[in-house]
Design an enzyme around this catalytic site. Structure first.
Site, PDB file in Angstrom:
ATOM      1  N   HIS A  89      29.672  30.841  35.102  1.00  0.00           N
ATOM      2  CA  HIS A  89      28.877  30.670  36.368  1.00  0.00           C
ATOM      3  C   HIS A  89      28.254  29.183  36.318  1.00  0.00           C
ATOM      4  CE1 HIS A  89      25.891  32.185  33.526  1.00  0.00           C
ATOM      5  NE2 HIS A  89      24.915  31.948  34.272  1.00  0.00           N
ATOM      6  N   HIS A  91      25.041  28.191  36.019  1.00  0.00           N
ATOM      7  CA  HIS A  91      23.736  27.830  35.808  1.00  0.00           C
ATOM      8  C   HIS A  91      23.661  26.832  34.651  1.00  0.00           C
ATOM      9  CE1 HIS A  91      21.197  31.831  36.442  1.00  0.00           C
ATOM     10  NE2 HIS A  91      20.735  30.797  37.066  1.00  0.00           N
ATOM     11  N   ASP A  93      22.370  26.439  31.611  1.00  0.00           N
ATOM     12  CA  ASP A  93      22.775  26.473  30.286  1.00  0.00           C
ATOM     13  C   ASP A  93      24.221  26.864  29.893  1.00  0.00           C
ATOM     14  OD1 ASP A  93      22.089  28.920  31.713  1.00  0.00           O
ATOM     15  OD2 ASP A  93      21.690  30.000  29.904  1.00  0.00           O
ATOM     16  N   HIS A  94      24.974  27.022  31.181  1.00  0.00           N
ATOM     17  CA  HIS A  94      26.370  26.999  30.934  1.00  0.00           C
ATOM     18  C   HIS A  94      27.478  26.017  31.242  1.00  0.00           C
ATOM     19  CE1 HIS A  94      25.935  31.455  30.176  1.00  0.00           C
ATOM     20  NE2 HIS A  94      24.776  31.328  30.718  1.00  0.00           N
ATOM     21  N   HIS A 179      25.266  38.936  38.381  1.00  0.00           N
ATOM     22  CA  HIS A 179      24.401  38.102  37.586  1.00  0.00           C
ATOM     23  C   HIS A 179      22.954  37.454  38.785  1.00  0.00           C
ATOM     24  CE1 HIS A 179      22.139  35.532  34.978  1.00  0.00           C
ATOM     25  NE2 HIS A 179      22.901  34.122  35.262  1.00  0.00           N
ATOM     26  N   ASP A 202      27.113  35.701  32.008  1.00  0.00           N
ATOM     27  CA  ASP A 202      25.468  36.360  32.203  1.00  0.00           C
ATOM     28  C   ASP A 202      25.816  37.458  33.383  1.00  0.00           C
ATOM     29  OD1 ASP A 202      24.611  34.286  30.436  1.00  0.00           O
ATOM     30  OD2 ASP A 202      23.303  33.597  32.063  1.00  0.00           O
ATOM     31  N   HIS A 272      24.109  34.991  23.383  1.00  0.00           N
ATOM     32  CA  HIS A 272      23.424  34.416  24.629  1.00  0.00           C
ATOM     33  C   HIS A 272      22.033  35.264  24.465  1.00  0.00           C
ATOM     34  CE1 HIS A 272      21.853  33.895  28.712  1.00  0.00           C
ATOM     35  NE2 HIS A 272      22.793  33.143  28.984  1.00  0.00           N
TER      36      HIS A 272
HETATM   37 ZN   LIG Z   1      22.677  31.983  30.779  1.00  0.00          ZN
HETATM   38 ZN   LIG Z   2      22.800  32.612  34.000  1.00  0.00          ZN
END
Ligand SMILES: [Zn+2]
Ligand SMILES: [Zn+2]
Length: 307
Positions: A89, A91, A93-94, A179, A202, A272
């Site tokens: 996805h 976001h 952090d990804h 998510h 997530d 995670h």
């Molecule tokens: Zn995440």
């Molecule tokens: Zn996320």
């Protein structure tokens, strides 16, 4: 006097040894946890979310948290072995190092195509990344004789679950997960010759994920530690909103165990971690929260761990 090896040197050595032994076993899949800390804030003890599945020397990378190229180097994985990238996805952090991973791999002699998969706007991200770094890319093509990078990246946008890709090494399918506000968000399943591996991405507890992971050998699932949430968000100015986001968009440790049991997976790997940094939750605490709900093999993930 002889200098003691640092922990990092030992980890790198172990990863290099594992890489050597895997080369002698064609067809065997390797799963390497490159980064296990949830959330975009850089942490001293865990890198941002990323996994590599390696089959016959080809690396399939799932999620590109900050530092993913560095983590591949530490794991002893050649950057030019990158074959495909899957984003769960959009976001940060990804996806923070989505472009960087491919760009830096190209500087490390990547000359073969990399197929990339993920939610929109993956195509625009790819195009804008190349545009932003046009100066360096043009310089290296002229000075170092590298092939045009643009032609090596082939982005595919995903909007629904189903078959994603298939080659001689692996068949990849995905499912929509939940998510919260971030849509679409995906979990991926990798069916290799020797086993099946599912990466949750997530999500809150998801029936689609349970279906995707049915009977899988390994499920890598995101995890949230309830007792730490209030302590974690307490100092933030946006504490109330952040707390609501965490609880409605992620999966508490107890529920991760229940999801793994419903899916009937053999091995559950926690990753995670939220919190992944402070306040510190010990491996024993993570395992104790999940264990009453899952009877299979349980692994509390660490960066650079190979499974
Ligand atoms: Zn995440
Ligand atoms: Zn996320």
């Amino acid at each position: 006097m002889k200098r003691m090896a640092t922990r990092r040197e030992i980890l790198v050595g172990v990863a290099a040894l594992a890489a050597t032994s895997a080369m002698a076993q064609p067809g065997r899949s390797r799963l390497i946890l490159l980064g296990t800390g949830g959330g975009p804030t850089p942490k001293a003890n865990r890198s941002a979310p990323a996994q590599a599945i390696v089959v016959n020397g080809a690396a399939y990378v799932i999620d590109c948290g900050n530092g993913v190229a560095r983590q591949m180097a530490l794991a002893g994985l050649p950057l030019n072995s990158l074959k495909a990238v899957f984003l769960t996805h959009q976001h940060s952090d990804h996806n923070a190092d989505y472009g960087n991973l491919i760009w830096l791999s190209w500087a490390a002699n990547l000359t073969t195509r990399v197929e990339t998969y993920g939610p929109p706007p993956l195509k625009a991200m790819t195009r804008l990344f190349l545009e932003m770094n046009a100066y360096d890319i043009a310089t290296r093509i002229a000075d170092e004789g590298r092939p045009p990078l643009k032609g090596l990246i082939v982005p595919h946008e995903l909007t629904t679950g189903g078959l994603v890709a298939e080659d001689a090494n692996v068949k990849v399918t995905c499912a929509l997960v939940d998510h919260g506000a971030v849509k679409p968000a995906f979990a991926y399943r990798f069916d290799c010759a020797d086993r099946s591996i599912v990466i949750s991405g997530d999500t809150r507890p998801s029936d689609n994920l349970v279906r995707l992971a049915k009977g899988a050998d390994v499920l890598v699932h995101e995890v949230l530690y309830g007792p730490a949430v209030d302590r974690m968000v307490g100092a933030e100015t946006n504490a109330k909103t952040l707390r609501e986001h965490l609880l409605s968009s992620h999966t508490l440790a107890e529920d991760v165990g229940k999801v793994a049991t419903q899916a009937g997976v053999k091995t559950l790997v926690l990753s995670h971690f939220v919190p992944g940094g402070a306040p510190v939750v010990t491996d024993e605490q993570w395992a104790a929260a999940v264990r009453p709900h899952f009877a299979g093999k349980l692994v509390v993930g660490r960066d650079l761990m190979e499974l």
